[in-house]
Motif scaffolding. Structure first.
Motif, PDB file in Angstrom:
ATOM      1  N   TYR A   9       1.147  -1.267  -0.227  1.00 45.39           N
ATOM      2  CA  TYR A   9      -0.169  -0.135  -0.154  1.00 45.39           C
ATOM      3  C   TYR A   9       0.848   1.054   0.126  1.00 45.39           C
ATOM      4  O   TYR A   9       0.436   2.062  -0.634  1.00 45.39           O
ATOM      5  CB  TYR A   9      -0.863  -0.315   1.409  1.00 45.39           C
ATOM      6  N   ALA A  10       2.036   0.734   0.677  1.00 46.40           N
ATOM      7  CA  ALA A  10       2.317   2.494   0.812  1.00 46.40           C
ATOM      8  C   ALA A  10       3.611   2.769  -0.903  1.00 46.40           C
ATOM      9  O   ALA A  10       3.388   3.730  -0.910  1.00 46.40           O
ATOM     10  CB  ALA A  10       3.800   1.978   2.155  1.00 46.40           C
ATOM     11  N   GLN A  11       3.594   1.702  -0.953  1.00 43.45           N
ATOM     12  CA  GLN A  11       4.226   1.217  -2.008  1.00 43.45           C
ATOM     13  C   GLN A  11       3.782   2.249  -3.536  1.00 43.45           C
ATOM     14  O   GLN A  11       3.620   2.857  -4.101  1.00 43.45           O
ATOM     15  CB  GLN A  11       5.313   0.964  -2.926  1.00 43.45           C
ATOM     16  N   GLN A  12       2.686   1.635  -3.457  1.00 48.46           N
ATOM     17  CA  GLN A  12       1.153   2.324  -4.298  1.00 48.46           C
ATOM     18  C   GLN A  12       1.056   3.808  -3.746  1.00 48.46           C
ATOM     19  O   GLN A  12       0.674   4.438  -5.390  1.00 48.46           O
ATOM     20  CB  GLN A  12       0.218   1.641  -3.337  1.00 48.46           C
ATOM     21  N   LEU A  13       1.204   4.078  -2.579  1.00 47.42           N
ATOM     22  CA  LEU A  13       1.484   5.602  -2.501  1.00 47.42           C
ATOM     23  C   LEU A  13       2.188   6.413  -2.872  1.00 47.42           C
ATOM     24  O   LEU A  13       1.827   7.623  -3.795  1.00 47.42           O
ATOM     25  CB  LEU A  13       1.006   6.275  -0.972  1.00 47.42           C
ATOM     26  N   ASP A  14       3.234   6.124  -3.114  1.00 52.74           N
ATOM     27  CA  ASP A  14       4.442   6.972  -3.186  1.00 52.74           C
ATOM     28  C   ASP A  14       4.156   6.581  -4.819  1.00 52.74           C
ATOM     29  O   ASP A  14       4.946   7.671  -5.920  1.00 52.74           O
ATOM     30  CB  ASP A  14       6.072   5.694  -3.170  1.00 52.74           C
ATOM     31  N   LYS A  15       3.628   5.795  -5.654  1.00 50.39           N
ATOM     32  CA  LYS A  15       3.396   5.642  -6.948  1.00 50.39           C
ATOM     33  C   LYS A  15       3.166   6.764  -7.471  1.00 50.39           C
ATOM     34  O   LYS A  15       2.400   7.182  -8.492  1.00 50.39           O
ATOM     35  CB  LYS A  15       3.028   4.544  -7.561  1.00 50.39           C
ATOM     36  N   ALA A  16       1.696   7.415  -6.651  1.00 50.20           N
ATOM     37  CA  ALA A  16       0.704   8.068  -6.766  1.00 50.20           C
ATOM     38  C   ALA A  16       1.374   9.219  -6.760  1.00 50.20           C
ATOM     39  O   ALA A  16       0.858  10.709  -7.011  1.00 50.20           O
ATOM     40  CB  ALA A  16      -0.186   7.718  -6.718  1.00 50.20           C
ATOM     41  N   ASP A  17       2.888   9.731  -6.028  1.00 51.44           N
ATOM     42  CA  ASP A  17       2.565  11.092  -5.444  1.00 51.44           C
ATOM     43  C   ASP A  17       3.296  12.557  -6.096  1.00 51.44           C
ATOM     44  O   ASP A  17       4.213  11.480  -7.080  1.00 51.44           O
ATOM     45  CB  ASP A  17       3.229  11.017  -4.280  1.00 51.44           C
ATOM     46  N   PRO A  18       2.997  12.856  -7.059  1.00 52.45           N
ATOM     47  CA  PRO A  18       3.574  13.840  -7.794  1.00 52.45           C
ATOM     48  C   PRO A  18       4.775  14.541  -7.034  1.00 52.45           C
ATOM     49  O   PRO A  18       5.528  14.426  -8.113  1.00 52.45           O
ATOM     50  CB  PRO A  18       2.279  15.118  -7.770  1.00 52.45           C
ATOM     51  N   LEU A  19       5.421  14.425  -6.469  1.00 48.61           N
ATOM     52  CA  LEU A  19       5.793  14.717  -6.242  1.00 48.61           C
ATOM     53  C   LEU A  19       7.617  13.911  -5.930  1.00 48.61           C
ATOM     54  O   LEU A  19       8.441  14.059  -5.620  1.00 48.61           O
ATOM     55  CB  LEU A  19       6.325  15.612  -4.536  1.00 48.61           C
TER      56      LEU A  19
END
Ligand SMILES: Cc1ncc(COP(=O)(O)O)c(C=O)c1O
Length: 259
Positions: A9-19
């Protein structure tokens, strides 16, 4: 997507992070040959890749022009404070004319207090958060003593309630109200260095003004970390450092806001 306490889940959030792409722009210290997970940007930010080139450019400027480097080249040193105004203003929500980069944080805090803290017998108190960064506490104590007052009486600290870790905004406002016309300056951090609490700068400023006091903030842990609107919030003065969230290197200069 609901929160899940998993690595995936954390990796998924990282992927979606525009920064997330910005991560590639910094050097990471290594541990066992791998990049460390760096959680101390609140103390010293990592070195950006571009720094070495920028430093070399300045050394070349000095080498080739000597003292004339103040006036020649693409970025003459004489005007350096102006080159840093647009981005500093954007960071803290100020007009360009309200900010300047100079000195170090504690030096600036003293300079700002020298201007804004002019205590009288009636109005001499400084309201601040209990557990502020030690050098801020020492600075306030120094200011009070410098003007011949007793810190035990003149420095009013707002503490968390029993069993709580952070301050309630209502308690901060009530303390300012309670000390009323004896308050000269309300001096808080933007984000407390220890708890990470982001204070309501707008409400604190409004309350300080309502009792006739100035409101100033140490934004060491807020500048470059959170959106700020110092101008709109009516803040009287603020200072911050650039070596934490602004990655300027140890000893990097501080910024001030003074509308
Ligand atoms: C909240 C806060 N204030 C002040 C300082 C000290 O600033 P300087 O030593 O750059 O003057 C720090 C340094 O970590 C800090 O976190």
């Amino acid at each position: 997507m609901n929160f899940q306490p998993t690595f995936a889940y954390a990796q998924q959030l990282d992927k979606a992070d525009p920064l997330s792409g910005y991560r590639q722009r910094f050097y990471f210290p290594k541990h066992n040959g791998k990049n460390v997970l760096y959680f101390t940007g609140n103390s010293l930010g990592l070195q950006p890749h571009g720094v070495e080139k920028a430093l070399r450019r300045e050394l070349k400027q000095w080498r080739e022009h000597g003292v004339e480097g103040h006036f020649r080249g693409e970025m003459p040193w004489m005007h350096y404070h102006k080159f840093l105004q647009p981005q500093s203003a954007r960071l803290v929500g100020a007009l360009e004319s309200e900010v300047v980069v100079m000195n170090t944080l504690t030096t600036n805090l003293h300079l700002l207090m020298a201007s804004f803290y002019r205590p009288t017998k009636q109005r001499y108190k400084i309201v601040m958060e209990a557990g502020a960064f030690p050098s801020d506490m020492y600075a306030m104590e120094t200011q009070v003593r410098w003007h011949g007052f007793d810190p035990a009486e003149a420095v009013v600290e707002v503490s968390p309630r029993a069993g709580e870790e952070t301050l309630r905004t209502e308690d901060i406002l009530a303390t300012i109200e309670q000390h009323g016309e004896s308050v000269a300056v309300v001096m808080f951090s933007g984000v407390n260095y220890y708890t990470g609490q982001f204070f309501d700068l707008k409400k604190i400023t409004e309350k300080a003004h309502s009792v006739g006091a100035y409101a100033g903030f140490d934004l060491a842990h807020a500048a470059g970390n959170l959106p700020l609107r110092l101008h709109d919030w009516g803040v009287d003065f603020a200072c911050w450092c650039s070596y934490k969230y602004l990655n300027s290197s140890p000893g990097g200069p501080s910024g001030i806001f003074c509308p």
